[in-house]
Design an enzyme around this catalytic site. Structure first.
Site, PDB file in Angstrom:
ATOM      1  N   GLY A  62       0.790  -1.229   0.000  1.00  0.00           N
ATOM      2  CA  GLY A  62       0.000   0.000   0.000  1.00  0.00           C
ATOM      3  C   GLY A  62       0.817   1.272   0.000  1.00  0.00           C
ATOM      4  O   GLY A  62       0.261   2.360  -0.055  1.00  0.00           O
ATOM      5  N   HIS A  63       2.166   1.189   0.056  1.00  0.00           N
ATOM      6  CA  HIS A  63       2.999   2.400   0.192  1.00  0.00           C
ATOM      7  C   HIS A  63       4.199   2.352  -0.745  1.00  0.00           C
ATOM      8  O   HIS A  63       5.315   2.158  -0.291  1.00  0.00           O
ATOM      9  CB  HIS A  63       3.478   2.520   1.638  1.00  0.00           C
ATOM     10  N   PHE A  64       4.167   2.559  -1.895  1.00  0.00           N
ATOM     11  CA  PHE A  64       3.031   2.740  -2.801  1.00  0.00           C
ATOM     12  C   PHE A  64       3.174   1.676  -3.879  1.00  0.00           C
ATOM     13  O   PHE A  64       4.297   1.436  -4.309  1.00  0.00           O
ATOM     14  CB  PHE A  64       3.063   4.136  -3.430  1.00  0.00           C
TER      15      PHE A  64
END
Length: 144
Positions: A46-48
Site C-alpha cells: 500500500g505504500h506505494f
C-alpha cells in the site's frame, strides 16, 4: 550480531523486526546495523504499489530498534519478557531522501546521554553513504 542473536535481544518479530544484522557496536557508545529493504516488505502493498517507498516512521522505528540493541548490549541484558523499551521522545526528525525497495539502510546510532533510566541517542540512517533520515531518540525501559 546475526539475526539469531538480534532475536535474543529484541522482542519484535515478523513483520516488525527491522534490523537484519549488526555490523559493529561499542557498548555504551555506538552501533552500526543494517536493514535490507526488500520488495517483499508487507508495507509496499500500500505504500506505494506503483512507487515502493519505505514509510518514514518505519525508518525511525528501525533506528529505535538499533538503539534498543545498543542499550541492551551495553547493559548486557538479553530479552526480558517482563520489560519493554518505549519511546519517550523523538526530536529533530528529518527525512532527506526516500528509501526504496532494493536499498540497504545503514542505521548509525550513538548514545548521547543516559540519566535515571532514560537513554538519549543521536541517530542517522544512510543509503550508499548518503543521509536519508536523522533524529534524536529517547527511550526508557518499563516493566509490563
Amino acid at each position: 550480531m546475526d539475526i539469531y542473536e538480534i532475536l535474543k535481544y529484541l522482542p519484535h518479530r515478523y513483520p516488525f523486526i527491522l534490523v537484519d544484522r549488526v555490523v559493529s557496536y561499542e557498548p555504551g557508545e555506538k552501533i552500526i546495523a543494517l536493514k535490507n529493504v526488500s520488495i517483499n516488505e508487507p508495507y509496499f502493498i500500500g505504500h506505494f504499489p506503483h512507487y515502493p517507498v519505505m514509510p518514514g516512521v518505519l525508518i525511525v522505528e528501525a533506528l529505535a530498534q538499533a538503539a534498543a540493541l545498543l542499550t541492551l548490549k551495553t547493559e548486557n541484558a538479553a530479552k526480558n519478557d517482563a520489560q519493554v523499551y518505549y519511546f519517550v521522545g523523538i526530536d529533530g526528525v528529518r527525512f532527506k531522501k526516500p528509501v526504496m525497495a532494493g536499498d540497504q539502510l545503514m542505521l548509525k546510532v550513538e548514545i548521547t546521554r543516559q540519566i535515571k533510566g532514560v537513554w538519549k541517542y543521536s541517530a542517522r540512517a544512510e543509503v550508499d553513504d548518503q543521509l536519508v533520515t536523522e533524529a534524536e531518540l529517547m527511550c526508557t525501559a518499563r516493566n509490563i
